[in-house]
Design a protein around this motif. Structure first.
Motif, PDB file in Angstrom:
ATOM      1  N   SER A  39       0.832  -1.208   0.000  1.00  0.00           N
ATOM      2  CA  SER A  39       0.000   0.000   0.000  1.00  0.00           C
ATOM      3  C   SER A  39       0.862   1.252   0.000  1.00  0.00           C
ATOM      4  CB  SER A  39      -0.935  -0.006   1.213  1.00  0.00           C
ATOM      5  OG  SER A  39      -1.854  -1.085   1.148  1.00  0.00           O
ATOM      6  N   SER A  42       2.430   1.548  -3.432  1.00  0.00           N
ATOM      7  CA  SER A  42       1.432   1.916  -4.434  1.00  0.00           C
ATOM      8  C   SER A  42       1.113   3.411  -4.372  1.00  0.00           C
ATOM      9  CB  SER A  42       0.142   1.108  -4.227  1.00  0.00           C
ATOM     10  OG  SER A  42       0.382  -0.265  -4.420  1.00  0.00           O
ATOM     11  N   LYS A  43       1.036   3.942  -3.170  1.00  0.00           N
ATOM     12  CA  LYS A  43       0.771   5.380  -3.037  1.00  0.00           C
ATOM     13  C   LYS A  43       1.901   6.194  -3.653  1.00  0.00           C
ATOM     14  CE  LYS A  43       0.019   9.112   0.270  1.00  0.00           C
ATOM     15  NZ  LYS A  43       0.048   9.526   1.696  1.00  0.00           N
ATOM     16  N   PRO A  59      -7.837   0.349  -4.632  1.00  0.00           N
ATOM     17  CA  PRO A  59      -7.202   0.498  -3.313  1.00  0.00           C
ATOM     18  C   PRO A  59      -7.546  -0.622  -2.346  1.00  0.00           C
ATOM     19  CG  PRO A  59      -8.951   2.127  -3.634  1.00  0.00           C
ATOM     20  CD  PRO A  59      -8.709   1.486  -4.955  1.00  0.00           C
ATOM     21  N   THR A  60      -8.753  -1.154  -2.467  1.00  0.00           N
ATOM     22  CA  THR A  60      -9.150  -2.255  -1.580  1.00  0.00           C
ATOM     23  C   THR A  60      -8.308  -3.492  -1.850  1.00  0.00           C
ATOM     24  OG1 THR A  60     -11.422  -1.408  -1.515  1.00  0.00           O
ATOM     25  CG2 THR A  60     -11.072  -3.685  -0.822  1.00  0.00           C
ATOM     26  N   VAL A  62      -5.439  -3.667  -3.286  1.00  0.00           N
ATOM     27  CA  VAL A  62      -4.030  -3.400  -2.978  1.00  0.00           C
ATOM     28  C   VAL A  62      -3.718  -3.780  -1.534  1.00  0.00           C
ATOM     29  CG1 VAL A  62      -2.344  -1.550  -2.607  1.00  0.00           C
ATOM     30  CG2 VAL A  62      -3.656  -1.635  -4.730  1.00  0.00           C
ATOM     31  N   SER A  63      -4.635  -3.478  -0.629  1.00  0.00           N
ATOM     32  CA  SER A  63      -4.389  -3.783   0.784  1.00  0.00           C
ATOM     33  C   SER A  63      -4.395  -5.283   1.060  1.00  0.00           C
ATOM     34  CB  SER A  63      -5.421  -3.078   1.672  1.00  0.00           C
ATOM     35  OG  SER A  63      -6.735  -3.510   1.380  1.00  0.00           O
ATOM     36  N   GLY A 131      -4.018  -0.864   5.464  1.00  0.00           N
ATOM     37  CA  GLY A 131      -3.628  -0.570   4.089  1.00  0.00           C
ATOM     38  C   GLY A 131      -4.207   0.748   3.612  1.00  0.00           C
ATOM     39  N   GLN A 132      -5.478   0.988   3.925  1.00  0.00           N
ATOM     40  CA  GLN A 132      -6.115   2.236   3.500  1.00  0.00           C
ATOM     41  C   GLN A 132      -5.504   3.442   4.208  1.00  0.00           C
ATOM     42  OE1 GLN A 132      -8.094   1.894   0.788  1.00  0.00           O
ATOM     43  NE2 GLN A 132      -7.418  -0.214   1.180  1.00  0.00           N
ATOM     44  N   LEU A 135      -2.570   4.419   2.263  1.00  0.00           N
ATOM     45  CA  LEU A 135      -2.870   4.968   0.936  1.00  0.00           C
ATOM     46  C   LEU A 135      -3.279   6.442   0.976  1.00  0.00           C
ATOM     47  CD1 LEU A 135      -4.802   1.962  -0.666  1.00  0.00           C
ATOM     48  CD2 LEU A 135      -2.614   2.907  -1.434  1.00  0.00           C
ATOM     49  N   ARG A 139      -7.328   6.211  -0.590  1.00  0.00           N
ATOM     50  CA  ARG A 139      -7.990   5.142   0.160  1.00  0.00           C
ATOM     51  C   ARG A 139      -9.470   4.981  -0.206  1.00  0.00           C
ATOM     52  NH1 ARG A 139      -7.518   9.432   3.624  1.00  0.00           N
ATOM     53  NH2 ARG A 139      -9.432  10.200   4.592  1.00  0.00           N
TER      54      ARG A 139
END
Length: 256
Positions: A39, A42-43, A59-60, A62-63, A131-132, A135, A139
């Motif tokens: 995460s 990715s950000k 995003p979901t 990715v976590s 994870g969010q 992000l 997120r």
């Protein structure tokens, strides 16, 4: 022996074997830790993505990047729950105490499934929220369309992986043999078949490829799967059912 006593017996067996507890702990740590790391990466890389990749950014999902390794621990857990008794010879005592083999296997599956589900749900929700948080502005929120389904689906996915592994281990009865089949299957065969154009359509129906669909909110670019998230999970459930039925049939036919 009464069914409740058999359930208690199976719970005692699982919690008394340290390797199963450590394996579940590893599943939690690896899944959450890798999900947080991916995460963050990715950000940092989002602005460098192509417009098409930005539109397909999920995003979901990715976590849940840590699921790829977390499922390894769930596979080992499922195999250990079954194969420990065969490797130690304890299976003879267990079947002597519970001659109804259906009751014996059902109780083992029930206890292991309940434990895997609890661990899977905690892991999935923790992976999502942490994870969010990493992000930031990218997120997703738990109330967004499809997100809660994906998070709950992550816990179900981990549980089904463990159950499928139990079914295979019940058929093969050997820890080494079961892991020797499951590891290449999940980490070599299905990724290759799912990504090679000539076999992609067939690969979409393997348990992990189909089941992971439940964790997706945004369909990836080029996704042409003929089923949705719940359809993919159903395919995975059918694989699990086939493995468990196979394990039960062979358990009834064979000597301990």
């Amino acid at each position: 022996m009464a069914a409740t006593q058999v359930l208690k017996s199976e719970w005692t067996k699982i919690k008394s074997v340290q390797s199963t507890i450590w394996t579940l702990s590893l599943a939690v740590i690896v899944t959450i830790g890798l999900g947080v790391l991916i995460s963050i990466l990715s950000k940092n890389e989002f602005q460098k993505m192509s417009p098409q990749d930005k539109l397909a950014f999920d995003p979901t999902f990715v976590s849940f990047a840590g699921m790829s390794l977390g499922q390894l621990a769930m596979i080992v857990f499922g195999v250990l729950v079954v194969s420990n008794e065969y490797s130690t010879g304890m299976i003879r005592m267990s079947l002597a105490a519970v001659p109804q083999r259906g009751t014996f296997l059902f109780s083992k599956i029930t206890v292991a499934a309940a434990l895997a589900l609890a661990v899977g749900m905690v892991t999935s929700f923790a992976s999502f929220f942490l994870g969010q948080a990493m992000l930031g502005d990218l997120r997703a929120n738990i109330g967004d369309p499809g997100v809660l389904r994906a998070v709950v689906g992550g816990g179900l996915y981990m549980t089904l992986i463990a159950l499928f592994s139990m079914g295979v281990a019940s058929m093969l009865r050997s820890q080494v043999l079961a892991l020797g089949v499951l590891m290449p299957f999940f980490f070599l065969l299905t990724p290759i078949l799912g990504n090679v154009s000539a076999t992609k359509k067939a690969g979409q129906y393997f348990p992990d490829q189909a089941g992971s669909k439940i964790m997706q909110v945004v369909a990836p670019a080029g996704d042409d799967a003929p089923y949705g998230p719940w359809g993919g999970l159903l395919i995975m459930v059918l694989w699990v059912a086939a493995a468990l039925v196979g394990g039960y049939v062979l358990l009834r036919k064979r000597d301990a």
